[in-house]
Design an enzyme around this catalytic site. Structure first.
Site, PDB file in Angstrom:
ATOM      1  N   CYS A   2       0.823  -1.205   0.000  1.00 34.89           N
ATOM      2  CA  CYS A   2       0.000   0.000   0.000  1.00 34.89           C
ATOM      3  C   CYS A   2       0.864   1.265   0.000  1.00 34.89           C
ATOM      4  O   CYS A   2       1.946   1.275   0.582  1.00 34.89           O
ATOM      5  CB  CYS A   2      -0.890   0.026   1.228  1.00 34.89           C
ATOM      6  SG  CYS A   2      -1.840  -1.472   1.420  1.00 34.89           S
ATOM      7  N   ARG A  27       4.759   0.810  -6.509  1.00 41.47           N
ATOM      8  CA  ARG A  27       4.766  -0.065  -5.329  1.00 41.47           C
ATOM      9  C   ARG A  27       3.924  -1.321  -5.546  1.00 41.47           C
ATOM     10  O   ARG A  27       4.089  -2.289  -4.824  1.00 41.47           O
ATOM     11  CB  ARG A  27       4.229   0.703  -4.117  1.00 41.47           C
ATOM     12  CG  ARG A  27       5.156   1.771  -3.636  1.00 41.47           C
ATOM     13  CD  ARG A  27       4.518   2.565  -2.520  1.00 41.47           C
ATOM     14  NE  ARG A  27       4.293   1.774  -1.325  1.00 41.47           N
ATOM     15  CZ  ARG A  27       5.083   1.773  -0.265  1.00 41.47           C
ATOM     16  NH1 ARG A  27       6.163   2.513  -0.260  1.00 41.47           N
ATOM     17  NH2 ARG A  27       4.792   1.048   0.789  1.00 41.47           N
ATOM     18  N   TRP A  73      -2.985  -2.729  -1.674  1.00 40.54           N
ATOM     19  CA  TRP A  73      -2.584  -4.085  -2.081  1.00 40.54           C
ATOM     20  C   TRP A  73      -3.314  -5.002  -1.099  1.00 40.54           C
ATOM     21  O   TRP A  73      -2.993  -5.034   0.095  1.00 40.54           O
ATOM     22  CB  TRP A  73      -1.076  -4.227  -1.960  1.00 40.54           C
ATOM     23  CG  TRP A  73      -0.521  -5.499  -2.540  1.00 40.54           C
ATOM     24  CD1 TRP A  73      -0.172  -5.723  -3.838  1.00 40.54           C
ATOM     25  CD2 TRP A  73      -0.223  -6.709  -1.836  1.00 40.54           C
ATOM     26  NE1 TRP A  73       0.316  -6.999  -3.984  1.00 40.54           N
ATOM     27  CE2 TRP A  73       0.298  -7.629  -2.773  1.00 40.54           C
ATOM     28  CE3 TRP A  73      -0.354  -7.124  -0.501  1.00 40.54           C
ATOM     29  CZ2 TRP A  73       0.684  -8.927  -2.421  1.00 40.54           C
ATOM     30  CZ3 TRP A  73       0.035  -8.405  -0.165  1.00 40.54           C
ATOM     31  CH2 TRP A  73       0.548  -9.288  -1.128  1.00 40.54           C
ATOM     32  N   ASN A  99      -1.256   1.531   6.049  1.00 35.80           N
ATOM     33  CA  ASN A  99      -0.313   0.607   5.424  1.00 35.80           C
ATOM     34  C   ASN A  99       0.118  -0.368   6.512  1.00 35.80           C
ATOM     35  O   ASN A  99       0.529   0.048   7.575  1.00 35.80           O
ATOM     36  CB  ASN A  99       0.896   1.409   4.909  1.00 35.80           C
ATOM     37  CG  ASN A  99       1.783   0.571   4.021  1.00 35.80           C
ATOM     38  OD1 ASN A  99       1.513  -0.605   3.807  1.00 35.80           O
ATOM     39  ND2 ASN A  99       2.828   1.175   3.509  1.00 35.80           N
ATOM     40  N   GLY A 100      -0.016  -1.664   6.249  1.00 36.76           N
ATOM     41  CA  GLY A 100       0.371  -2.660   7.250  1.00 36.76           C
ATOM     42  C   GLY A 100      -0.776  -3.604   7.548  1.00 36.76           C
ATOM     43  O   GLY A 100      -1.736  -3.686   6.783  1.00 36.76           O
ATOM     44  N   GLU A 465      17.901 -16.793  -9.126  1.00 33.55           N
ATOM     45  CA  GLU A 465      17.481 -15.394  -9.328  1.00 33.55           C
ATOM     46  C   GLU A 465      16.924 -15.204 -10.746  1.00 33.55           C
ATOM     47  O   GLU A 465      15.939 -14.490 -10.943  1.00 33.55           O
ATOM     48  CB  GLU A 465      18.669 -14.450  -9.057  1.00 33.55           C
ATOM     49  CG  GLU A 465      18.543 -13.028  -9.570  1.00 33.55           C
ATOM     50  CD  GLU A 465      17.313 -12.282  -9.089  1.00 33.55           C
ATOM     51  OE1 GLU A 465      16.585 -12.781  -8.222  1.00 33.55           O
ATOM     52  OE2 GLU A 465      17.054 -11.185  -9.628  1.00 33.55           O
ATOM     53  N   LYS A 469      13.262 -13.589 -12.041  1.00 31.02           N
ATOM     54  CA  LYS A 469      13.081 -12.519 -13.045  1.00 31.02           C
ATOM     55  C   LYS A 469      12.034 -12.927 -14.079  1.00 31.02           C
ATOM     56  O   LYS A 469      11.145 -12.160 -14.426  1.00 31.02           O
ATOM     57  CB  LYS A 469      14.402 -12.188 -13.766  1.00 31.02           C
ATOM     58  CG  LYS A 469      15.473 -11.513 -12.936  1.00 31.02           C
ATOM     59  CD  LYS A 469      15.136 -10.108 -12.464  1.00 31.02           C
ATOM     60  CE  LYS A 469      14.335 -10.054 -11.210  1.00 31.02           C
ATOM     61  NZ  LYS A 469      14.892  -9.866  -9.953  1.00 31.02           N
ATOM     62  N   GLU A 472       8.412 -13.177 -12.613  1.00 28.89           N
ATOM     63  CA  GLU A 472       7.792 -11.895 -12.282  1.00 28.89           C
ATOM     64  C   GLU A 472       7.246 -11.174 -13.509  1.00 28.89           C
ATOM     65  O   GLU A 472       6.167 -10.582 -13.465  1.00 28.89           O
ATOM     66  CB  GLU A 472       8.811 -10.966 -11.604  1.00 28.89           C
ATOM     67  CG  GLU A 472       9.080 -11.293 -10.169  1.00 28.89           C
ATOM     68  CD  GLU A 472      10.038 -10.297  -9.528  1.00 28.89           C
ATOM     69  OE1 GLU A 472       9.672  -9.695  -8.521  1.00 28.89           O
ATOM     70  OE2 GLU A 472      11.167 -10.130 -10.032  1.00 28.89           O
ATOM     71  N   HIS A 488      18.823 -35.892 -10.358  1.00 31.95           N
ATOM     72  CA  HIS A 488      18.186 -36.437  -9.151  1.00 31.95           C
ATOM     73  C   HIS A 488      16.682 -36.189  -9.161  1.00 31.95           C
ATOM     74  O   HIS A 488      16.025 -36.319  -8.126  1.00 31.95           O
ATOM     75  CB  HIS A 488      18.844 -35.828  -7.910  1.00 31.95           C
ATOM     76  CG  HIS A 488      20.310 -36.126  -7.826  1.00 31.95           C
ATOM     77  ND1 HIS A 488      20.793 -37.380  -7.523  1.00 31.95           N
ATOM     78  CD2 HIS A 488      21.402 -35.358  -8.084  1.00 31.95           C
ATOM     79  CE1 HIS A 488      22.116 -37.365  -7.559  1.00 31.95           C
ATOM     80  NE2 HIS A 488      22.518 -36.148  -7.908  1.00 31.95           N
ATOM     81  N   LYS A 582       6.442  -3.502  -4.598  1.00 30.98           N
ATOM     82  CA  LYS A 582       7.860  -3.129  -4.561  1.00 30.98           C
ATOM     83  C   LYS A 582       8.456  -3.328  -3.173  1.00 30.98           C
ATOM     84  O   LYS A 582       9.558  -3.822  -3.038  1.00 30.98           O
ATOM     85  CB  LYS A 582       8.030  -1.678  -5.012  1.00 30.98           C
ATOM     86  CG  LYS A 582       9.486  -1.238  -5.119  1.00 30.98           C
ATOM     87  CD  LYS A 582      10.221  -1.972  -6.214  1.00 30.98           C
ATOM     88  CE  LYS A 582      11.686  -1.635  -6.295  1.00 30.98           C
ATOM     89  NZ  LYS A 582      12.446  -2.667  -7.032  1.00 30.98           N
TER      90      LYS A 582
HETATM   91  C1  AGP Z   1      12.698  -8.718  -6.905  1.00 30.28           C
HETATM   92  O1  AGP Z   1      12.601  -8.682  -8.288  1.00 30.28           O
HETATM   93  C2  AGP Z   1      11.448  -8.942  -6.210  1.00 30.28           C
HETATM   94  N1  AGP Z   1      10.468  -7.991  -6.554  1.00 30.28           N
HETATM   95  C3  AGP Z   1      11.478  -9.326  -4.737  1.00 30.28           C
HETATM   96  O2  AGP Z   1      11.859 -10.654  -4.678  1.00 30.28           O
HETATM   97  C4  AGP Z   1      12.349  -8.497  -3.775  1.00 30.28           C
HETATM   98  O3  AGP Z   1      13.695  -8.713  -4.045  1.00 30.28           O
HETATM   99  C5  AGP Z   1      12.022  -8.900  -2.315  1.00 30.28           C
HETATM  100  O4  AGP Z   1      10.687  -8.606  -2.053  1.00 30.28           O
HETATM  101  C6  AGP Z   1      12.921  -8.233  -1.313  1.00 30.28           C
HETATM  102  O5  AGP Z   1      12.778  -6.843  -1.339  1.00 30.28           O
HETATM  103  P1  AGP Z   1      13.815  -5.876  -0.664  1.00 30.28           P
HETATM  104  O6  AGP Z   1      15.084  -5.960  -1.418  1.00 30.28           O
HETATM  105  O7  AGP Z   1      13.182  -4.534  -0.738  1.00 30.28           O
HETATM  106  O8  AGP Z   1      13.997  -6.348   0.760  1.00 30.28           O
END
Ligand code: AGP
Length: 587
Positions: A2, A27, A73, A99-100, A465, A469, A472, A488, A582
């Site tokens: 949020c 966000r 959100w 927010n929270g 990682e 990517k 997402e 395995h 975000k």
């Molecule tokens: C990254 O592409 C993601 N959106 C997500 O995994 C992110 O890295 C994770 O939420 C951690 O966020 P931060 O780095 O703000 O702690």
């Protein structure tokens, strides 16, 4: 998650707030709303979906000098107008955004309902506005203080009172006050008001602020005492937070890695050496992070093992409770977070602090909560990262961890030289021809159901990682594996044409990862090699510079570009993937 923006001043408040919400879109959210005080009455507009091109004239709110806005959100209650913020109290004199999560909202709601408060939504937030209403006879400040003291969980809320004041409280989630010429802002993050002012005051946890025409007054929530604040001048520029000539933030930020790696490397060498010494002396070091930052931590574990022959422990922050019993005053925690606000990482830090362990954070957002709760902070200097999908912050974090690993081995100068060469090689690599080559691959892969990625050693975390990517941006099922693990189990997933990206760095794992690629190819797999050198097993080769121990930094970049183009070809929004946010400020 949020986003919050509130305004009080001479400008048209709904316009300022609507503009602020557009700046907060990055966000991630699924509904939004604005409340304003117009001719003594609170008026609301709430919508499901994106703020997009909405204009003030569409809102039907009329002129107002005070307004509050929110991007939601969803957590408690579905995505609907009634669950969107602001929420009103029974009298309609208070409008509140939050927010929270209110962890004890069920018991509060029952209690308030028994006192005849009428609830119209399923949101946990609505209990806060009724709680404030409950104590309003004490005055707005005391009412906010009392309400905040009854909430469990991490929160930040802003309440607009029809008497002409705004109050806000922070109990875990960030809030920043912006101070312009005779005008004031409160927001969950700075870009929301950056085009109006760069002068900010940070609310600390457990503090509240009252803003009337005379300006802000801060108080400690527990004692009620006034808190003195310093005005901090932010050196971000507005352009850095805009797309410029690029179509999306994601590609802009990927390309910015030409510069951000240099910035990440420019660290205070004395501080790096000091922290390296602390890592050597620590009785156990933990690297903690979530998502992409978690994969960076895992890569860090490999950096320390390979370069400094030092065992540091990587832990996913949300899993850290299982390791808490190992904490003691000589433990060191290194938290990695772009936003500095991730709830699970903050919980891990709180556990470390409780046991008096030392906490060092690698952050990209200045003034974030983690900055305040850490003993030492390294800013990774990637600049504002707006796309939900992290790219330039990731490679900057990897660079700082690599420097620390070299420093721990007593070879800081060598590490720095390697990173400077890598930054220069990335600068050459990121050209339009290179992007075009990867775009052609995206054209071949965009209809794939699955994409697998394999790596070994330093590039195993990067294979994981890379999967994040692709997931997402393209919503394609992507999964990363250690090359040696395929036989395995996962190799059963390979059939004719299954794409498999192979991270083949020019290091001691090269021949083995190529053998793993052969095994996949023998079962019909389509092999995409990311490597400094071509190999007969590759059906498609993406060349990367030979960066030695910095190979994780160069190898992730082509996948970032691939992920971007997969989204564009599929007609998806690369900057705001569905369901994601975000900064993840809830557990
Ligand atoms: C990254 O592409 C993601 N959106 C997500 O995994 C992110 O890295 C994770 O939420 C951690 O966020 P931060 O780095 O703000 O702690």
């Amino acid at each position: 998650m949020c986003g919050i923006i509130a305004y009080l001043g001479p400008k048209d408040a709904p316009s300022v707030v609507l503009d602020g919400l557009k700046k907060l879109e990055y966000r991630g959210y699924d509904s939004w709303g604005i409340g304003c005080l117009s001719k003594g009455k609170i008026l609301l507009v709430k919508k499901v979906g994106k703020v997009g091109q909405a204009k003030t004239s569409d809102l039907g709110l009329g002129a107002a000098g005070m307004a509050v806005g929110h991007t939601r959100w969803a957590t408690h209650g579905g995505i609907s107008e009634k669950n969107a913020h602001p929420h009103l109290d029974c009298s309609g004199k208070l409008a509140l955004v939050h927010n929270g999560i209110v962890e004890n909202y069920q018991e509060l709601r029952k209690r308030l309902q028994a006192q005849n408060h009428k609830f119209v939504s399923e949101s946990d937030t609505e209990v806060i506005v009724h709680l404030v209403e409950n104590y309003l006879n004490l005055g707005l400040r005391k009412a906010v203080e009392r309400a905040a003291s009854e909430l469990k969980g991490r929160s930040a809320f802003v309440v607009l009172d029809s008497s002409g004041e705004i109050a806000a409280a922070r109990t875990g989630s960030p809030l920043i006050v912006g101070c312009g010429e005779g005008e004031f802002f409160i927001a969950s993050d700075i870009p929301a008001f950056l085009s109006h002012t760069r002068k900010v005051m940070y609310l600390d946890d457990g503090q509240m602020v009252m803003i009337g025409k005379a300006g802000p007054q801060f108080f400690d929530l527990a004692s009620g005492k006034e808190a003195k604040k310093r005005v901090v001048e932010i050196d971000w520029n507005v352009e850095a937070a805009e797309k410029g000539d690029y179509e999306h933030f994601l590609i802009k930020e990927i390309m910015e890695q030409k510069d951000t790696l240099w910035q990440a490397i420019s660290q205070d060498e004395a501080k790096i050496a000091k922290v390296a010494g602390q890592i050597k002396d620590a009785y156990g070091t933990f690297l903690v992070g979530c998502g992409t930052a978690g994969k960076v931590c895992m890569a860090g574990e490999y950096f320390f093992a390979k370069i400094a022959r030092k065992h540091v422990n990587f832990a996913v922050a949300s899993e850290f409770p299982s390791y808490e019993s190992f904490l003691q005053p000589r433990t060191l925690m290194i938290a990695v977070s772009q936003s500095g606000e991730t709830a699970d990482v903050l919980e891990a830090i709180a556990a470390a602090r409780k046991k008096k362990a030392r906490v060092i954070s690698l952050l990209n957002v200045f003034g974030s909560t983690m900055m305040r709760v850490s003993d030492e902070v390294f800013m990774v200097n990637a600049g504002v990262e707006k796309a939900v999908v992290s790219t330039k912050a990731t490679t900057a974090q990897l660079s700082v961890l690599l420097l620390l690993a070299y420093a721990s081995a007593g070879r800081l100068a060598e590490g720095k030289r390697l990173l400077l060469d890598t930054a220069s090689a990335v600068n050459d690599m990121l050209n339009p021809r290179y992007e075009e080559h990867i775009k052609r691959l995206a054209e071949r892969l965009h209809q794939s159901e699955h994409i697998y990625i394999i790596g070994r050693g330093l590039n195993y975390p990067i294979a994981l990682e890379a999967a994040i990517k692709i997931q997402e941006t393209s919503y394609i099922h992507a999964e990363g594996f250690a090359g040696g693990e395929l036989k395995h189990g996962p190799i059963a997933l390979i059939s004719r044409g299954t794409p498999c990206i192979v991270m083949a760095a020019n290091d001691d794992s090269f021949h083995e990862i190529i053998s793993n690629a052969m095994e996949v190819k023998a079962r019909g797999g389509h092999i995409i090699g990311i490597s400094p050198q071509n190999n007969e097993v590759f059906d498609y080769w993406i060349k990367v510079p030979d960066a030695g121990n910095a190979s994780p930094i160069v190898n992730i970049i082509p996948v970032q570009i691939l992920a971007y183009h997969l989204a564009v070809i599929k007609g998806l929004d690369p900057d705001m993937p569905r369901n994601l946010a975000k900064s993840v400020t809830v557990k």
